[in-house]
Design a protein around this motif. Structure first.
Motif, PDB file in Angstrom:
ATOM      1  N   GLY A   1       0.813  -1.211   0.000  1.00 18.70           N
ATOM      2  CA  GLY A   1       0.000   0.000   0.000  1.00 18.70           C
ATOM      3  C   GLY A   1       0.842   1.256   0.000  1.00 18.70           C
ATOM      4  N   CYS A   2       1.882   1.257   0.817  1.00 19.26           N
ATOM      5  CA  CYS A   2       2.757   2.428   0.861  1.00 19.26           C
ATOM      6  C   CYS A   2       3.545   2.580  -0.435  1.00 19.26           C
ATOM      7  N   GLU A   3       3.929   1.466  -1.031  1.00 17.77           N
ATOM      8  CA  GLU A   3       4.620   1.523  -2.322  1.00 17.77           C
ATOM      9  C   GLU A   3       3.695   2.099  -3.394  1.00 17.77           C
ATOM     10  N   LEU A   4       2.435   1.677  -3.385  1.00 15.24           N
ATOM     11  CA  LEU A   4       1.461   2.187  -4.349  1.00 15.24           C
ATOM     12  C   LEU A   4       1.224   3.682  -4.133  1.00 15.24           C
ATOM     13  N   ALA A   5       1.052   4.076  -2.873  1.00 14.20           N
ATOM     14  CA  ALA A   5       0.842   5.496  -2.572  1.00 14.20           C
ATOM     15  C   ALA A   5       2.028   6.334  -3.026  1.00 14.20           C
ATOM     16  N   ARG A   6       3.231   5.804  -2.817  1.00 17.54           N
ATOM     17  CA  ARG A   6       4.435   6.527  -3.217  1.00 17.54           C
ATOM     18  C   ARG A   6       4.483   6.733  -4.731  1.00 17.54           C
ATOM     19  N   ALA A   7       4.133   5.697  -5.472  1.00 21.35           N
ATOM     20  CA  ALA A   7       4.154   5.790  -6.938  1.00 21.35           C
ATOM     21  C   ALA A   7       3.136   6.805  -7.446  1.00 21.35           C
ATOM     22  N   ILE A   8       1.972   6.828  -6.821  1.00 22.30           N
ATOM     23  CA  ILE A   8       0.940   7.785  -7.234  1.00 22.30           C
ATOM     24  C   ILE A   8       1.352   9.203  -6.854  1.00 22.30           C
ATOM     25  N   ALA A   9       1.861   9.358  -5.641  1.00 22.44           N
ATOM     26  CA  ALA A   9       2.259  10.689  -5.176  1.00 22.44           C
ATOM     27  C   ALA A   9       3.359  11.286  -6.050  1.00 22.44           C
ATOM     28  N   GLU A  10       4.285  10.459  -6.477  1.00 25.61           N
ATOM     29  CA  GLU A  10       5.391  10.951  -7.295  1.00 25.61           C
ATOM     30  C   GLU A  10       4.951  11.359  -8.692  1.00 25.61           C
ATOM     31  N   ALA A  11       3.849  10.770  -9.164  1.00 26.23           N
ATOM     32  CA  ALA A  11       3.410  11.018 -10.539  1.00 26.23           C
ATOM     33  C   ALA A  11       2.404  12.148 -10.674  1.00 26.23           C
ATOM     34  N   VAL A  12       1.682  12.454  -9.608  1.00 29.26           N
ATOM     35  CA  VAL A  12       0.633  13.472  -9.681  1.00 29.26           C
ATOM     36  C   VAL A  12       1.252  14.852  -9.480  1.00 29.26           C
ATOM     37  N   PRO A  13       0.918  15.818 -10.331  1.00 28.08           N
ATOM     38  CA  PRO A  13       1.463  17.177 -10.171  1.00 28.08           C
ATOM     39  C   PRO A  13       1.153  17.737  -8.788  1.00 28.08           C
ATOM     40  N   THR A  14       2.075  18.548  -8.284  1.00 28.10           N
ATOM     41  CA  THR A  14       1.911  19.068  -6.930  1.00 28.10           C
ATOM     42  C   THR A  14       0.836  20.142  -6.846  1.00 28.10           C
ATOM     43  N   SER A  15       0.466  20.731  -7.970  1.00 30.21           N
ATOM     44  CA  SER A  15      -0.617  21.715  -7.959  1.00 30.21           C
ATOM     45  C   SER A  15      -1.962  21.015  -7.995  1.00 30.21           C
ATOM     46  N   ARG A  16      -2.901  21.444  -7.123  1.00 29.78           N
ATOM     47  CA  ARG A  16      -4.237  20.874  -7.110  1.00 29.78           C
ATOM     48  C   ARG A  16      -5.240  21.800  -7.779  1.00 29.78           C
ATOM     49  N   ASP A  17      -4.750  22.747  -8.561  1.00 28.28           N
ATOM     50  CA  ASP A  17      -5.654  23.694  -9.177  1.00 28.28           C
ATOM     51  C   ASP A  17      -6.506  23.061 -10.269  1.00 28.28           C
ATOM     52  N   ALA A  18      -6.022  21.999 -10.885  1.00 25.91           N
ATOM     53  CA  ALA A  18      -6.711  21.433 -12.045  1.00 25.91           C
ATOM     54  C   ALA A  18      -7.556  20.213 -11.697  1.00 25.91           C
ATOM     55  N   VAL A  19      -6.984  19.257 -10.993  1.00 27.44           N
ATOM     56  CA  VAL A  19      -7.657  17.988 -10.700  1.00 27.44           C
ATOM     57  C   VAL A  19      -7.340  17.583  -9.265  1.00 27.44           C
ATOM     58  N   ASP A  20      -8.342  17.100  -8.548  1.00 25.98           N
ATOM     59  CA  ASP A  20      -8.131  16.532  -7.217  1.00 25.98           C
ATOM     60  C   ASP A  20      -7.949  15.023  -7.344  1.00 25.98           C
ATOM     61  N   VAL A  21      -6.995  14.492  -6.596  1.00 27.54           N
ATOM     62  CA  VAL A  21      -6.708  13.055  -6.597  1.00 27.54           C
ATOM     63  C   VAL A  21      -6.687  12.585  -5.148  1.00 27.54           C
ATOM     64  N   LEU A  22      -7.260  11.428  -4.895  1.00 21.67           N
ATOM     65  CA  LEU A  22      -7.341  10.880  -3.539  1.00 21.67           C
ATOM     66  C   LEU A  22      -7.166   9.371  -3.596  1.00 21.67           C
ATOM     67  N   VAL A  23      -6.559   8.820  -2.548  1.00 23.55           N
ATOM     68  CA  VAL A  23      -6.535   7.373  -2.376  1.00 23.55           C
ATOM     69  C   VAL A  23      -7.119   7.038  -1.010  1.00 23.55           C
ATOM     70  N   ALA A  24      -7.889   5.955  -0.963  1.00 26.27           N
ATOM     71  CA  ALA A  24      -8.534   5.516   0.276  1.00 26.27           C
ATOM     72  C   ALA A  24      -8.070   4.099   0.599  1.00 26.27           C
ATOM     73  N   PRO A  25      -7.001   3.990   1.389  1.00 24.12           N
ATOM     74  CA  PRO A  25      -6.465   2.675   1.749  1.00 24.12           C
ATOM     75  C   PRO A  25      -7.286   2.035   2.870  1.00 24.12           C
ATOM     76  N   PRO A  26      -7.051   0.767   3.176  1.00 26.79           N
ATOM     77  CA  PRO A  26      -7.683   0.168   4.353  1.00 26.79           C
ATOM     78  C   PRO A  26      -7.283   0.914   5.622  1.00 26.79           C
ATOM     79  N   LEU A  27      -8.161   0.885   6.586  1.00 31.70           N
ATOM     80  CA  LEU A  27      -7.968   1.644   7.821  1.00 31.70           C
ATOM     81  C   LEU A  27      -6.597   1.449   8.475  1.00 31.70           C
ATOM     82  N   PRO A  28      -6.077   0.213   8.602  1.00 30.18           N
ATOM     83  CA  PRO A  28      -4.798   0.060   9.321  1.00 30.18           C
ATOM     84  C   PRO A  28      -3.628   0.765   8.647  1.00 30.18           C
ATOM     85  N   TYR A  29      -3.783   1.118   7.371  1.00 36.43           N
ATOM     86  CA  TYR A  29      -2.657   1.690   6.637  1.00 36.43           C
ATOM     87  C   TYR A  29      -2.795   3.188   6.399  1.00 36.43           C
ATOM     88  N   LEU A  30      -3.796   3.813   6.993  1.00 32.41           N
ATOM     89  CA  LEU A  30      -3.982   5.250   6.782  1.00 32.41           C
ATOM     90  C   LEU A  30      -2.730   6.041   7.156  1.00 32.41           C
TER      91      LEU A  30
END
Length: 262
Positions: free
Chosen positions: A19-48
């Protein structure tokens, strides 16, 4: 223009490491500006917490998959909205069809959760959608109207908009139950029809301004191959992605399709 919103619901999948590896890959690829598109991931509770660490320097938001409606107390196994807020959660997914149809949650249950989550300062992604039997019986609009009015009962327009972190508090997700995890997908025209109906019901119950501002995601076997066509519909403001959110290779092209719409 409503800002597109793509959310990945990981459901009961991943380990802490994957889960953390997946989150890292997504975070690295999504632009740091949120002006255009919002992106969210909802992991299982123990990994929040560990996923939040991976997202900390990115624009990707953190979501939870459920909450209870009480602040605290003798409710073994439950998690309050306040606890989620304490973990830096931005949005919580409520009313998902799997919680309705597998775990027996009613519109009344969901309404209590929506009310409590908003009061705790969380954004809410409220899921609505019909079963195959309901669609074939011509009951889609009846089901959507009932779930929308039931989920938002007692809430005023000013409680549903105005922003966690600059976002609208309420997001809707239309997820036809027959298209979740089945490989079947509503056609773009079917999705647009349902989204337009929901926007009209929002206008009837909470006013034109809220209806025009509220984002409505489509959820139901969204994949890289169909994302662009779905997101091009005028009332489809993003996607609530299930299985395809479990790999960066599948999730990121859906995010890219959303960026292509702005």
């Amino acid at each position: 223009m409503r800002r597109p919103f793509v959310a990945g619901n990981w459901k009961m999948n991943t380990t802490a490491a994957s889960g953390c590896e997946l989150a890292r890959a997504i975070a690295e690829a999504v632009p740091t500006s949120r002006d255009a598109v919002d992106v969210l991931v909802a992991p299982p509770l123990p990994y929040l917490d560990c996923v939040d660490d991976e997202l900390a320097k990115s624009a990707v938001m953190l979501g939870a998959q459920n909450c209870y409606h009480e602040k605290e107390g003798a409710f073994t196994g439950e998690v309050s909205p306040q606890m989620l807020a304490d973990l830096d959660v931005d949005y919580v997914i409520l009313g998902h069809s799997e919680r309705r149809h597998i775990l027996g949650e009613t519109d009344e249950d969901i309404n209590k959760k929506v009310t409590a989550a908003l009061a705790a300062g969380l954004g809410v992604i409220l899921c609505v959608g019909e079963t195959l039997e309901e669609r074939e019986a011509g009951q889609t609009n009846e089901v959507l109207a009932r779930q929308l009015s039931g989920g938002l009962k007692g809430l005023a327009a000013d409680q549903l908009a105005g922003g966690v972190g600059g976002n609208d508090d309420l997001v809707l997700a239309y997820e036809p139950v027959w298209a979740i995890g089945t490989g079947k997908t509503a056609t773009p025209e079917m999705a647009q029809e349902a989204h337009a109906f929901l926007r009209g019901k929002l206008a009837e119950g909470w006013g034109d301004d809220l209806a025009a501002a509220t984002r409505i995601q489509y959820g139901g076997s969204v994949k890289p191959a169909n994302a662009a066509e779905l997101l091009a519909q005028p009332d489809v403001d993003g996607a609530l992605v299930g299985g395809a959110s479990l790999s960066a290779e599948n999730f990121l092209p859906i995010v890219e399709a959303a960026f292509a719409q702005v």
